[in-house]
Design a protein around this motif. Structure first.
Motif, short mmCIF file in Angstrom:
data_model
loop_
_atom_site.label_atom_id
_atom_site.label_comp_id
_atom_site.label_asym_id
_atom_site.label_seq_id
_atom_site.Cartn_x
_atom_site.Cartn_y
_atom_site.Cartn_z
N LEU A 311 40.72 45.30 32.41
CA LEU A 311 42.02 44.78 32.85
C LEU A 311 42.08 43.40 32.93
O LEU A 311 41.11 42.57 32.83
CB LEU A 311 42.03 45.44 34.46
CG LEU A 311 41.95 47.01 34.71
CD1 LEU A 311 42.22 47.44 36.04
CD2 LEU A 311 43.09 47.70 33.73
N LYS A 312 43.59 42.86 33.09
CA LYS A 312 43.63 41.41 32.88
C LYS A 312 43.45 40.78 34.16
O LYS A 312 43.30 41.41 35.55
CB LYS A 312 45.29 41.38 32.85
CG LYS A 312 45.89 39.95 32.75
CD LYS A 312 46.97 39.80 32.53
CE LYS A 312 47.65 38.44 32.44
NZ LYS A 312 49.25 38.26 32.34
N SER A 313 42.88 39.67 33.91
CA SER A 313 42.28 38.87 35.13
C SER A 313 43.34 38.62 36.23
O SER A 313 44.39 38.08 35.52
CB SER A 313 41.61 37.58 34.66
OG SER A 313 41.26 36.65 35.67
N LYS A 314 43.07 38.63 37.42
CA LYS A 314 44.03 38.28 38.33
C LYS A 314 43.27 37.62 39.69
O LYS A 314 42.86 38.24 40.58
CB LYS A 314 44.77 39.36 39.08
CG LYS A 314 45.72 39.90 37.91
CD LYS A 314 46.68 41.01 38.48
CE LYS A 314 47.76 41.63 37.59
NZ LYS A 314 48.35 42.78 38.28
N PRO A 315 42.88 36.43 39.44
CA PRO A 315 41.89 35.83 40.50
C PRO A 315 42.62 35.90 41.98
O PRO A 315 43.91 35.73 42.15
CB PRO A 315 41.94 34.25 40.10
CG PRO A 315 42.38 34.34 38.57
CD PRO A 315 43.20 35.41 38.46
N GLY A 316 41.62 36.15 43.10
CA GLY A 316 42.16 36.03 44.27
C GLY A 316 42.84 37.48 44.78
O GLY A 316 43.21 37.56 45.94
N GLN A 317 42.82 38.50 43.99
CA GLN A 317 43.57 39.72 44.33
C GLN A 317 42.58 40.74 43.90
O GLN A 317 41.80 40.74 43.04
CB GLN A 317 44.73 40.02 43.47
CG GLN A 317 46.04 38.95 43.74
CD GLN A 317 47.44 39.54 43.01
OE1 GLN A 317 47.38 40.61 42.66
NE2 GLN A 317 48.22 38.65 42.91
N GLY A 318 42.44 41.69 45.00
CA GLY A 318 41.80 42.95 44.73
C GLY A 318 42.20 43.97 43.95
O GLY A 318 43.47 43.81 43.29
N LEU A 319 41.51 44.94 43.33
CA LEU A 319 42.11 45.78 42.29
C LEU A 319 43.23 46.86 43.05
O LEU A 319 43.79 47.13 42.12
CB LEU A 319 40.83 46.66 41.80
CG LEU A 319 41.09 47.34 40.65
CD1 LEU A 319 41.46 46.58 39.33
CD2 LEU A 319 39.89 48.34 40.52
N ILE A 320 42.78 46.99 44.12
CA ILE A 320 43.85 47.75 44.77
C ILE A 320 44.24 47.27 46.26
O ILE A 320 43.29 46.95 47.01
CB ILE A 320 43.39 49.45 44.97
CG1 ILE A 320 44.37 50.33 45.19
CG2 ILE A 320 42.07 49.43 45.82
CD1 ILE A 320 44.15 51.81 45.20
N SER A 321 45.49 47.61 46.71
CA SER A 321 46.07 47.12 48.06
C SER A 321 45.67 48.20 48.87
O SER A 321 45.43 49.54 48.49
CB SER A 321 47.38 46.55 47.95
OG SER A 321 48.11 47.83 47.70
N LEU A 322 45.62 47.88 50.31
CA LEU A 322 45.64 48.69 51.37
C LEU A 322 46.85 49.90 51.22
O LEU A 322 46.55 51.02 51.41
CB LEU A 322 45.66 48.36 52.68
CG LEU A 322 45.70 49.10 53.81
CD1 LEU A 322 44.41 50.00 53.99
CD2 LEU A 322 45.81 48.25 55.22
N GLY A 323 48.03 49.51 50.80
CA GLY A 323 49.17 50.34 50.90
C GLY A 323 48.91 51.32 49.85
O GLY A 323 49.12 52.64 49.82
N GLY A 324 48.52 50.73 48.79
CA GLY A 324 48.21 51.69 47.53
C GLY A 324 47.26 52.73 47.49
O GLY A 324 47.37 53.87 47.22
N PHE A 325 46.07 52.23 48.59
CA PHE A 325 44.89 53.23 48.64
C PHE A 325 45.49 54.17 49.53
O PHE A 325 45.05 55.41 49.18
CB PHE A 325 43.83 52.50 48.99
CG PHE A 325 42.42 53.16 49.16
CD1 PHE A 325 41.72 53.20 48.19
CD2 PHE A 325 42.11 53.93 50.26
CE1 PHE A 325 40.48 53.88 48.06
CE2 PHE A 325 40.94 54.70 50.25
CZ PHE A 325 40.25 54.56 49.16
N ILE A 326 46.21 53.94 50.64
CA ILE A 326 46.53 54.92 51.65
C ILE A 326 47.56 56.03 50.67
O ILE A 326 47.52 57.24 50.95
CB ILE A 326 47.16 54.15 52.72
CG1 ILE A 326 46.30 53.42 53.66
CG2 ILE A 326 47.83 55.26 53.62
CD1 ILE A 326 47.02 52.65 54.89
N LYS A 327 48.43 55.43 49.97
CA LYS A 327 49.27 56.44 49.18
C LYS A 327 48.56 57.34 48.34
O LYS A 327 48.96 58.57 48.40
CB LYS A 327 50.35 55.57 48.54
CG LYS A 327 51.45 56.27 47.80
CD LYS A 327 52.50 55.25 47.32
CE LYS A 327 53.07 54.44 48.31
NZ LYS A 327 54.17 53.68 47.73
#
Length: 645
Positions: A311-327
């Protein structure tokens, strides 16, 4: 970190059984001659409810009442159980998901506080105004102090699992017979929970103010006051209400699934139900706690997961957010629920071969069970009615021995609450990464939770409360010292050796896991050896409820105290010069250590007294209880025990 143990697992393994159930280990229990009309025992002709499968509060062996034509053959039963094992694991996995998610929320709050502090420092360096500097520092210091108050409020969300006994008889007794006794509850509550997770995922993230954590090229917000204020916005009460509702729904599902496991599996495989419980809940917990924290951690995502997945590099960000994981987890729950609703059928209603008209009252029903030669004498809410089930619980609560046990269970976790609930949050505040914290659970805590009970049973065989007190003395003395060593090592990790750093973390975490496992093992063993076999499941659930409450309320108390007593430093000037301040962890730990020693001195003796009480002091109906053919009941036993106590 919770370590799940199969429900009633120790009861099944360690309690002597006979053809009539769990028997008292004291063969010389005296017989009582007075007629019983005590609370919790139905008078003759008491009401009964609809009959069905076994309840979670009684755990009775109703499968022995199956008619010969209920199943085609034993081979068919074994074949069906293979699918049932997988289904039970899936249902129990759904229970572990909210537990793991709620365990990750405090770490996200701590992460937010760290980013807020970094943003304030960045603002201070970029600002030319002293007043602006003071404002930014004040925001960071205030947020750091209030984070523990926020976690104290959030800890209230887990109370439904501690209080589910209050509505368990209703779940057992009320159902739609055509749809299925357990499916009447499992399907609706899981659908509601799944819809809540899918529809409320963005709500949770917005209430925590996590949407902006990854903004900017560095992952730390821009150095202006408005952005810092936006980052500091957080409504933990809204998140607490969300998870409280989710916990309530899953606690209700737990009641129904526990009862369904007893009728879903064949008679000879019924004892494997608790194993499915343990496997499923651990899968759900590690998936939503360890898995989420690892995928949400910005450093791990950038150095491991994105390169691994291309995947493309995105410094400072996790692979998945809390909202996305809950969904995603909500969608998984809806898929499992749809399968259960449309493709899984419950076993046929069970019928008795003994005429009900010959028996009346609770004792009459117990005699009926004995005549049918069932494996235990327990009754469920569908047989005796909701009202009588609550009466039986009240009868247990009136026993003097149980009252003293309640006092012990509700208080012994307070002196250890700082280690149980705050230590790792403080370590994250001092710089321990979320990924390291998450990986300690499967690599250290879980293996110890499996090995320690086996070793403890051999060392303290037959003396569970002696094991309990030995572990408790270590828990209130040595464990706090290792906790302080660990926090000091994390805080000064740049100036100490790496071996000392990891030794402190492993020693503190490992010893705490050992004593926790020893105490829980001893607690469950003692419960199983003392419960009244006539109402064993209800009795066990009641004692476990008291034990759960004893660990729930201290969490909110100590987190509030940490936030209230912490004094942030005063920072002024350009560059910033911070003076004063006080971290409250060590002073609170010192007070709790003294309180723990006082607990051992005053209540430790009572623990030893409870260990020596005869079995009839724990029973509402003595094991050698004499009844006539009409189910006559004895009276005055509870009053005699109260006078002796």
């Amino acid at each position: 970190t919770p370590c799940f143990v199969p429900k009633n697992y120790l009861q099944l393994l360690l309690t002597p059984r006979s053809s009539s159930g769990i028997k008292s280990s004291n063969p010389t229990t005296k017989k009582h001659s007075m007629k019983r009309r005590g609370p919790g025992l139905m008078s003759k002709g008491g009401s009964t409810g609809e009959r069905g499968g076994q309840s979670t509060t009684s755990k009775a062996n109703t499968l022995s009442r199956l008619t010969p034509n209920s199943f085609a053959s034993e081979a068919d039963i074994d074949q069906n159980d293979t699918v049932n094992y997988a289904l039970l694991i899936a249902l129990y996995t759904l229970q572990g998901i909210p537990i793991g998610l709620s365990a990750s929320i405090p770490f996200l709050i701590q992460q937010k506080i760290q980013l807020l502090t970094s943003a304030a420092a960045s603002a201070s360096a970029a600002s030319a105004s002293v007043s602006s500097t003071v404002s930014a520092s004040a925001i960071a210091a205030s947020a750091s102090r209030l984070s523990y108050n926020a976690n104290a409020i959030f800890a209230l969300c887990s109370w439904p699992f501690s209080l589910k006994l209050l509505w368990a008889p209703i779940v057992d007794a009320v159902f739609f017979k055509r749809f299925g006794r357990r499916k009447s509850w499992v399907v609706p509550v899981q659908f509601l929970a799944g819809l809540l997770m899918v529809g409320g995922s963005d709500f949770v993230e917005s209430q925590l103010g996590l949407g902006s954590l990854g903004e900017g090229p560095t992952g730390i917000m821009a150095a202006d006051g408005s952005d810092i204020a936006a980052l500091s916005s957080m409504n933990v009460k809204g998140v607490t209400i969300f998870f409280f509702i989710l916990y309530f729904l899953m606690a209700t599902q737990d009641i129904a699934v526990d009862g369904w496991a007893l009728t879903m599996l064949s008679k000879k495989n019924r004892g494997r139900g608790p194993v499915m419980n343990s496997i499923g809940q651990n899968i759900g917990y590690f998936l939503s706690f360890v898995g989420f924290l690892a995928l949400n951690d910005a450093e791990s995502s950038e150095t491991l997961w994105r390169p691994l997945l291309g995947l493309k590099s995105k410094p400072g960000q996790g692979l998945i957010s809390l909202g996305g994981f809950i969904k995603v987890m909500g969608g998984f729950m809806l898929a499992i629920t749809s399968f259960v609703a449309f493709f899984k059928k419950e076993s046929p209603e069970l019928t008795s071969s003994v005429d009900d008209s010959e028996y009346s009252g609770v004792v009459g029903l117990i005699n009926k069970r004995r005549k049918e030669k069932q494996d235990d004498d327990e009754l469920d809410a569908a047989e005796i009615g909701i009202k009588e089930t609550y009466h039986r619980l009240w009868a247990v609560c009136q026993l003097p021995a149980v009252r003293w046990l309640f006092l012990i269970l509700l208080t012994y976790r307070l002196p250890t609450a700082l280690s149980d609930n705050v230590k790792f949050l403080k370590a994250v505040e001092f710089g321990l990464s979320k990924s390291t914290t998450a990986l300690l659970s499967p690599t250290l805590i879980l293996p110890l939770g499996i090995i320690v009970p086996i070793v403890g049973a051999k060392v303290w065989h037959g003396h569970p409360l002696r094991q309990f007190m030995t572990a408790y003395k270590v828990r209130i003395t040595i464990v706090p010292l290792l906790d302080i060593l660990m926090l000091t090592a994390v805080k000064k990790r740049e100036s100490i050796s790496r071996s000392l750093y990891w030794f402190a973390i492993v020693a503190s975490t490992g010893l705490q896991a050992i004593v926790n496992s020893l105490q829980f093992n001893a607690q469950m063993t003692f419960f199983a050896s003392r419960v009244d076999p006539n109402i064993g499941g209800t009795y066990m659930t009641l004692l476990n409820t008291a034990g759960n409450l004893g660990g729930t309320w201290p969490a909110s108390v100590v987190m509030y105290l940490v936030g209230f007593l912490t004094v942030p430093p005063k920072c002024e000037g350009v560059p910033e010069l911070c003076v004063g301040g006080r971290d409250s962890y060590i002073p609170i730990q010192a007070v709790l250590g003294v309180l723990g020693c006082a607990w051992v001195f005053f209540l430790g003796r009572k623990v030893n007294t409870l260990a020596e009480l005869p079995d009839d002091e724990w029973q509402t109906i003595p094991d050698n209880f004499d009844t006539d053919e009409n189910g006559a009941e004895e009276d005055g036993i509870l009053r005699q025990r109260s006078k002796r106590d």
